[in-house]
Each structure stands twice: as structure tokens, then as C-alpha cells.
Design a protein around this motif. Structure first.
Motif, PDB file in Angstrom:
ATOM      1  N   ALA A  58       0.835  -1.205   0.000  1.00 26.54           N
ATOM      2  CA  ALA A  58       0.000   0.000   0.000  1.00 26.54           C
ATOM      3  C   ALA A  58       0.866   1.250   0.000  1.00 26.54           C
ATOM      4  O   ALA A  58       0.521   2.255  -0.643  1.00 26.54           O
ATOM      5  CB  ALA A  58      -0.930  -0.012   1.205  1.00 26.54           C
ATOM      6  N   MET A  59       1.988   1.220   0.719  1.00 31.84           N
ATOM      7  CA  MET A  59       2.884   2.376   0.711  1.00 31.84           C
ATOM      8  C   MET A  59       3.419   2.648  -0.688  1.00 31.84           C
ATOM      9  O   MET A  59       3.427   3.795  -1.159  1.00 31.84           O
ATOM     10  CB  MET A  59       4.053   2.138   1.666  1.00 31.84           C
ATOM     11  CG  MET A  59       5.066   3.271   1.700  1.00 31.84           C
ATOM     12  SD  MET A  59       6.627   2.817   2.497  1.00 31.84           S
ATOM     13  CE  MET A  59       7.290   1.635   1.312  1.00 31.84           C
ATOM     14  N   ILE A  60       3.850   1.590  -1.376  1.00 32.07           N
ATOM     15  CA  ILE A  60       4.387   1.749  -2.724  1.00 32.07           C
ATOM     16  C   ILE A  60       3.306   2.258  -3.670  1.00 32.07           C
ATOM     17  O   ILE A  60       3.537   3.156  -4.487  1.00 32.07           O
ATOM     18  CB  ILE A  60       4.982   0.416  -3.219  1.00 32.07           C
ATOM     19  CG1 ILE A  60       6.181   0.015  -2.341  1.00 32.07           C
ATOM     20  CG2 ILE A  60       5.401   0.518  -4.677  1.00 32.07           C
ATOM     21  CD1 ILE A  60       6.725  -1.359  -2.647  1.00 32.07           C
ATOM     22  N   VAL A  61       2.119   1.680  -3.557  1.00 34.82           N
ATOM     23  CA  VAL A  61       1.007   2.118  -4.409  1.00 34.82           C
ATOM     24  C   VAL A  61       0.699   3.594  -4.171  1.00 34.82           C
ATOM     25  O   VAL A  61       0.487   4.369  -5.118  1.00 34.82           O
ATOM     26  CB  VAL A  61      -0.238   1.246  -4.155  1.00 34.82           C
ATOM     27  CG1 VAL A  61      -1.464   1.846  -4.838  1.00 34.82           C
ATOM     28  CG2 VAL A  61      -0.003  -0.174  -4.654  1.00 34.82           C
ATOM     29  N   GLY A  62       0.690   4.003  -2.907  1.00 29.60           N
ATOM     30  CA  GLY A  62       0.417   5.403  -2.594  1.00 29.60           C
ATOM     31  C   GLY A  62       1.446   6.340  -3.173  1.00 29.60           C
ATOM     32  O   GLY A  62       1.108   7.391  -3.749  1.00 29.60           O
ATOM     33  N   LEU A  63       2.729   5.985  -3.044  1.00 31.02           N
ATOM     34  CA  LEU A  63       3.783   6.839  -3.592  1.00 31.02           C
ATOM     35  C   LEU A  63       3.707   6.917  -5.113  1.00 31.02           C
ATOM     36  O   LEU A  63       3.922   7.980  -5.704  1.00 31.02           O
ATOM     37  CB  LEU A  63       5.150   6.324  -3.147  1.00 31.02           C
ATOM     38  CG  LEU A  63       5.454   6.446  -1.649  1.00 31.02           C
ATOM     39  CD1 LEU A  63       6.780   5.782  -1.320  1.00 31.02           C
ATOM     40  CD2 LEU A  63       5.469   7.908  -1.228  1.00 31.02           C
ATOM     41  N   VAL A  64       3.404   5.791  -5.748  1.00 28.88           N
ATOM     42  CA  VAL A  64       3.284   5.795  -7.213  1.00 28.88           C
ATOM     43  C   VAL A  64       2.115   6.679  -7.655  1.00 28.88           C
ATOM     44  O   VAL A  64       2.230   7.457  -8.619  1.00 28.88           O
ATOM     45  CB  VAL A  64       3.117   4.353  -7.741  1.00 28.88           C
ATOM     46  CG1 VAL A  64       2.735   4.358  -9.219  1.00 28.88           C
ATOM     47  CG2 VAL A  64       4.401   3.564  -7.537  1.00 28.88           C
ATOM     48  N   LEU A  65       1.005   6.568  -6.960  1.00 27.05           N
ATOM     49  CA  LEU A  65      -0.154   7.383  -7.310  1.00 27.05           C
ATOM     50  C   LEU A  65       0.133   8.878  -7.157  1.00 27.05           C
ATOM     51  O   LEU A  65      -0.284   9.691  -7.980  1.00 27.05           O
ATOM     52  CB  LEU A  65      -1.356   6.992  -6.445  1.00 27.05           C
ATOM     53  CG  LEU A  65      -1.991   5.631  -6.744  1.00 27.05           C
ATOM     54  CD1 LEU A  65      -3.049   5.297  -5.704  1.00 27.05           C
ATOM     55  CD2 LEU A  65      -2.612   5.621  -8.141  1.00 27.05           C
ATOM     56  N   VAL A  66       0.861   9.227  -6.104  1.00 24.69           N
ATOM     57  CA  VAL A  66       1.188  10.633  -5.898  1.00 24.69           C
ATOM     58  C   VAL A  66       2.120  11.145  -6.992  1.00 24.69           C
ATOM     59  O   VAL A  66       2.009  12.303  -7.438  1.00 24.69           O
ATOM     60  CB  VAL A  66       1.831  10.825  -4.508  1.00 24.69           C
ATOM     61  CG1 VAL A  66       2.412  12.221  -4.363  1.00 24.69           C
ATOM     62  CG2 VAL A  66       0.794  10.587  -3.424  1.00 24.69           C
ATOM     63  N   ALA A  67       3.043  10.293  -7.449  1.00 26.18           N
ATOM     64  CA  ALA A  67       4.023  10.720  -8.441  1.00 26.18           C
ATOM     65  C   ALA A  67       3.496  10.689  -9.869  1.00 26.18           C
ATOM     66  O   ALA A  67       4.108  11.291 -10.764  1.00 26.18           O
ATOM     67  CB  ALA A  67       5.269   9.835  -8.343  1.00 26.18           C
ATOM     68  N   LEU A  68       2.381  10.007 -10.126  1.00 30.16           N
ATOM     69  CA  LEU A  68       1.875   9.881 -11.499  1.00 30.16           C
ATOM     70  C   LEU A  68       1.651  11.214 -12.209  1.00 30.16           C
ATOM     71  O   LEU A  68       1.984  11.341 -13.402  1.00 30.16           O
ATOM     72  CB  LEU A  68       0.583   9.062 -11.501  1.00 30.16           C
ATOM     73  CG  LEU A  68       0.717   7.542 -11.536  1.00 30.16           C
ATOM     74  CD1 LEU A  68      -0.656   6.888 -11.535  1.00 30.16           C
ATOM     75  CD2 LEU A  68       1.496   7.105 -12.775  1.00 30.16           C
ATOM     76  N   PRO A  69       1.095  12.246 -11.562  1.00 30.60           N
ATOM     77  CA  PRO A  69       0.888  13.507 -12.298  1.00 30.60           C
ATOM     78  C   PRO A  69       2.162  14.172 -12.782  1.00 30.60           C
ATOM     79  O   PRO A  69       2.107  15.055 -13.652  1.00 30.60           O
ATOM     80  CB  PRO A  69       0.168  14.393 -11.260  1.00 30.60           C
ATOM     81  CG  PRO A  69      -0.484  13.436 -10.332  1.00 30.60           C
ATOM     82  CD  PRO A  69       0.463  12.286 -10.240  1.00 30.60           C
ATOM     83  N   LEU A  70       3.316  13.789 -12.236  1.00 33.54           N
ATOM     84  CA  LEU A  70       4.580  14.370 -12.667  1.00 33.54           C
ATOM     85  C   LEU A  70       5.191  13.635 -13.851  1.00 33.54           C
ATOM     86  O   LEU A  70       6.201  14.086 -14.398  1.00 33.54           O
ATOM     87  CB  LEU A  70       5.576  14.373 -11.494  1.00 33.54           C
ATOM     88  CG  LEU A  70       5.150  15.166 -10.252  1.00 33.54           C
ATOM     89  CD1 LEU A  70       6.188  15.016  -9.149  1.00 33.54           C
ATOM     90  CD2 LEU A  70       4.944  16.631 -10.601  1.00 33.54           C
TER      91      LEU A  70
END
Length: 522
Positions: free
Chosen positions: A156-168
Motif C-alpha cells: 500500500a505504501m508503494i502504491v500510494g507513492l506511485v499514485l502521488v508521483a503519477l501527475p509528474l
């Protein structure tokens, strides 16, 4: 009635002589059905008043939209009745009413036909609402126990970080109104941070339930505050850095505040140490102040907050015009509002998304706004009540975190449009136009219902002190805790925390005594 039940629900003995608790019947959920009908009546009534005020008649699409909303709500009620019969009976009706009122306001703004209302689309938002309800039903149907999510703590931590970084990411990231928080995939625009908050809540709950003793007890006391050790500051420093990165690179103050506030709140829930709250507030306040001095777009938000009525800031591109217009709209509503379809909410830019709260304030007045806040308060209170009632530590932290994130998002939105805090750009849960927000918040509702079902479900376990023939209380630590349930153990007794372990070919009569606190939290 089976052999293990009697009329009065008293404990009885099975054929082997072991005393067991009687089977509990499922609640009929009549109260929820009644509240759901009231919520649907209020939502459909708002739709009707909007059309009657603006068009003088009910269009043909009115019945299709109303029946669709009713069918979805009743379908969700049936799913909850079948898969989570002991779930809280007030959460679903409150959310359905909020969703219905939001759809009615978006429809009202769309029907105004003014240039400022061209982005409002009630039909599309109805589709997103339907998809959100269906997604919530799927979560309730297939997630049989919330404790299974603890297995995926670091995933879940990895998924959260990936989701946050997607707009960049170049090619899919999209900047709208100065904020780099959107992605564009397959003709759809989504805001990944809305789903990241759920992933982070799962990660924080799993991490904190395993490390809360260290965070709560280790460290020195300074001026009455329990300060953590430097090595224990690692996770909070990482979250602090990620929150500031979102603020600086994505220009999104709201999401940054939401993530960091969620983590600090769950830290407090896990440790009951006010020092963590103080440290978190100081860190975020210091970081935000430094960012306001170093980056012009952050400083501009502060200027709009502090000097909204300054003519220079009011007339500036991206200035305070929207905030001031929203304040005048709520003032025009007064105590009881202008009535559905009688105000001018479309004069406020993004009155159907960021500023839907001011739109509601103009047409249903202060009284209506207080009623809306009361509905949110019901959802948050029942979520926190679920956190108190559930027996496992992971569920306590997850339910508390999810309830808090709804409360924090509500505070950030309402505080921003009323100038209590700087405007952040977050959307009002369940009411504002936005597919990502609707989907994510309906998933939160599903998780709260699932956890509340576990919290309120009576335990059909052996009575305290009774051990079946050939069995003994082991008292082993191995079978205690949340992991025991994930490996196939039964849930703990409500009063003692004793866990009944069943093995192939035996009856569930072996009692395992937990060490330490109830619920198996380590």
C-alpha cells in the motif's frame, strides 16, 4: 432453531458438554431502510424543486435520474444486508443524502445556462456516483475481513507513492488551474491523490500497529513531552518530505496538508502522545512557511487568504475574486437561503466543484449548511465509534484514519471557502463534481461499513472459562494478535480477548489466552 440455541438466547451445551454462546440472528436493518427512504426523498425532492423553479415542470429525464439513484441506493442496502449485516445503519443513508444534494446543486448550476456554468455536468456526475456505489458494493462483497489488508502494508505504501508521483510523469500528467495533480488516460481525467489517501491509510495503520509501543514509550521526556528517538523520526520525516514535495512540485497545498495530517492523526491514535501532534504541527508549519517564502505560487495562496479584499489581489489573475464572490453568495443566502433555483451561485467560478459549499449556502442558507455539516458529522462520528468498537488494533487505526481523513477534507474545504485557512482546491466529499473524489470516498464508505460489521458482530464463542474435553488453554503468543485471524483463527472474545482456535476434525473449543491488551495488538 438449532440445538445450540434457545428462545432466550442463553448459553447452552453442545453434544460434547462444552458451553457455547447461542447463534445470533442477523438484524433486520429496518432502521437503515427507513433512513434510506428519507434520504432518497430529500435528494429527489431537491431535484424536483430545482426543475420546478427553473423550468416550471419536471422533465422526462427527472424520473430516470431519480429511479436510478433509488435503485443504486437500495442495491447497496441489499449488498450490505447480505454481506455485512451488522454494519452501522446510519452511514449509508447519510452518504446517499449528501450525494443526492450534491447532484441536485450541480443540476441547478447546469440549468442556469450561463458561461460560468459550462463545466457543470450532472449526468456525468451521476455516472460517477453510480460507479462509486457499485465499486463500494464490490469492496463489501469480496473483502470478507478488513484484517486481510494488513498483509499489504508496504505494498500500500508503494502504491500510494506511485499514485502521488503519477501527475509528474510526462505524457499523462496534466496541469489544471496551476496544479499538477491530474492524469489524463483514455479520455478520462483522474486525480490519483484521492486514491493515494486510502493506500496511505492502510500503510499507516499496518505500520503503526506493529511499532506503536516503540513510538509511544521510547525516548526522553522534555518539559512533560515524550520526545521520540531520532531513529524513530524516520517515517515522519519521509512523510513530511513527501508532503512538501507535493506542495512544491505539484502546487497542491490541500493534498499536502491531507497526507501529513492523516499521518499525524494516526500517530496520535496509535500512541496517545500529544508530542507527536505538536511535532507534526511545527514541522508542517515550518515547511509551509519556508515554501511560501521560496516559491511564488505558494506565497500567492497566503496573500489571497490574508488580503482577499485588497483591490490589487482581487483583480490579479488567480487572485481572490473567487473567494470574495463565494463569501457574498453565502451572505446573500442568509439564514434560510433564497430557495432552490432562486439564487446566483453560477456567478462564482467552479461553483459546482471547489465552491459547491458556497453555492449550497446561497440557496439553502445557514440552516441548510448546518444540516449538511451535521450529516458529515454523523459519518465521521460513526467512523470513530467503529474505531472504538472494533477488536483489533489494525481495524481501530484504519477506521479512525479513514474517518479523520473525511473530517480533515471537510475542514480544509469549508475553512478555505470561508477564509478560515488558505484555499486549497480540494473537493467537498460526496457533493462536489469530480469522478476521482466520488470513487475514492465511496470506497472509504465501504471500508467503514466492513469494519463496523466486524465491530458490531457478536462473537459466537465458548463462554469465558469453558474449555472443551481434551483441550487446554495454551497461552501462547504465537496465535495471539491480528495475524492469528489472517492465518485462520477465530475472532477474540468481546470481554476477555480469548481466541478460539479450530483444527480439522475438532470443534472450536480451544481457548488461547492473549498476553497484554485485548484484540491481539502487539
Amino acid at each position: 432453531m438449532s440445538a445450540l440455541e434457545n428462545v432466550h438466547g442463553a448459553p447452552v451445551e453442545d453434544e460434547r458438554g462444552a458451553t457455547v454462546a447461542p447463534r445470533q440472528r442477523r438484524p433486520l436493518r429496518i432502521a437503515e431502510l427507513f433512513l434510506l427512504c428519507v434520504a432518497l426523498t430529500a435528494g429527489v425532492g431537491a431535484f424536483a424543486l430545482v426543475h420546478l423553479s427553473l423550468d416550471g415542470a419536471l422533465p422526462g429525464s427527472f424520473w430516470a435520474q431519480s429511479l436510478s439513484l433509488a435503485a443504486l441506493a437500495l442495491g447497496a442496502h441489499i449488498v450490505v444486508r447480505l454481506r455485512a449485516p451488522w454494519a452501522d445503519q446510519t452511514i449509508l443513508p447519510a452518504v446517499v443524502l449528501l450525494n443526492g444534494l450534491g447532484l441536485a446543486m450541480i443540476q441547478r448550476i447546469q440549468l442556469s445556462g450561463t458561461p460560468g456554468a459550462e463545466g457543470a455536468n450532472a449526468a456525468r456526475n451521476m455516472q460517477w456516483s453510480a460507479l462509486g456505489i457499485i465499486l463500494a458494493c464490490l469492496v463489501i462483497w469480496f473483502l470478507k475481513d478488513h484484517r486481510l489488508l494488513r498483509r499489504y502494508t508496504y505494498t500500500a505504501m508503494i502504491v500510494g507513492l506511485v499514485l502521488v508521483a503519477l501527475p509528474l510523469v510526462p505524457g499523462i500528467g496534466q496541469r489544471i488551474n496551476g496544479a499538477q495533480i491530474w492524469i489524463h488516460v483514455g479520455g478520462l481525467s483522474l486525480q490519483p491523490a484521492e486514491f493515494a489517501k486510502i493506500a496511505f491509510a492502510v500503510f499507516f495503520a499496518g505500520y503503526l500497529v506493529a511499532n506503536r509501543d516503540t513510538l509511544a514509550l521510547a525516548g526522553k521526556k522534555v518539559l512533560g513531552l515524550q520526545l521520540p528517538r531520532l531513529r524513530d523520526l524516520g517515517p515522519i520525516l519521509i512523510v513530511w518530505g513527501a508532503s512538501l514535495a507535493v506542495l512544491v512540485f505539484q502546487r497542491d497545498l490541500g493534498t499536502s496538508l491531507l497526507f501529513f495530517g492523516l499521518f499525524v492523526a494516526m500517530l496520535y491514535l496509535a500512541t496517545e502522545r500529544f508530542s507527536w501532534v505538536l511535532i507534526g504541527l511545527l514541522m508542517f508549519g515550518g515547511g509551509a512557511f519556508a515554501a511560501a517564502q521560496a516559491f511564488p505560487h505558494v506565497g500567492a495562496r497566503i496573500d489571497v487568504w490574508l488580503h482577499a479584499f485588497d483591490p490589487e489581489i482581487y483583480n490579479r489573475r488567480g487572485g481572490s475574486g473567487q473567494v470574495v464572490s463565494g463569501l457574498f453568495g453565502m451572505a446573500n443566502g442568509g439564514l434560510f437561503g433564497t430557495g432552490w433555483g432562486e439564487g446566483y451561485p453560477y456567478l462564482v467560478p467552479f461553483s459546482f466543484s471547489d465552491f459547491i459549499y458556497t453555492s449550497l449556502g446561497e440557496e439553502i442558507g445557514l440552516t441548510g449548511l448546518l444540516a449538511v455539516l451535521l450529516l458529515y458529522l454523523i459519518v465521521v462520528e460513526r467512523g470513530l465509534r467503529t474505531a472504538l468498537g472494533v477488536r483489533d488494533g489494525f481495524g481501530k487505526l484504519l477506521a479512525g484514519g479513514l474517518a479523520f481523513v473525511v473530517a480533515l477534507q471537510l475542514f480544509v474545504v469549508v475553512g478555505g471557502v470561508t477564509r478560515l485557512i488558505p484555499l486549497t482546491g480540494l473537493t467537498l466529499p460526496f457533493m462536489a463534481q469530480g469522478g476521482s473524489s466520488l470513487l475514492a470516498n465511496w470506497i472509504i464508505v465501504a471500508l467503514l461499513l466492513r469494519i463496523s460489521d466486524s465491530a458490531r458482530r457478536p462473537s459466537a464463542l465458548p463462554v469465558r472459562g469453558q474449555v472443551g474435553p481434551g483441550r487446554k488453554a495454551t497461552g501462547t503468543r504465537e496465535e495471539d494478535g491480528d495475524d492469528a485471524y489472517a492465518r485462520g483463527g477465530h475472532e477474540p472474545d468481546v470481554e476477555t480477548g480469548a481466541r478460539v482456535v479450530s483444527r480439522p476434525g475438532t470443534t472450536p473449543t480451544e481457548i488461547v489466552r492473549p498476553h497484554g491488551d485485548q484484540g491481539g495488538d502487539r
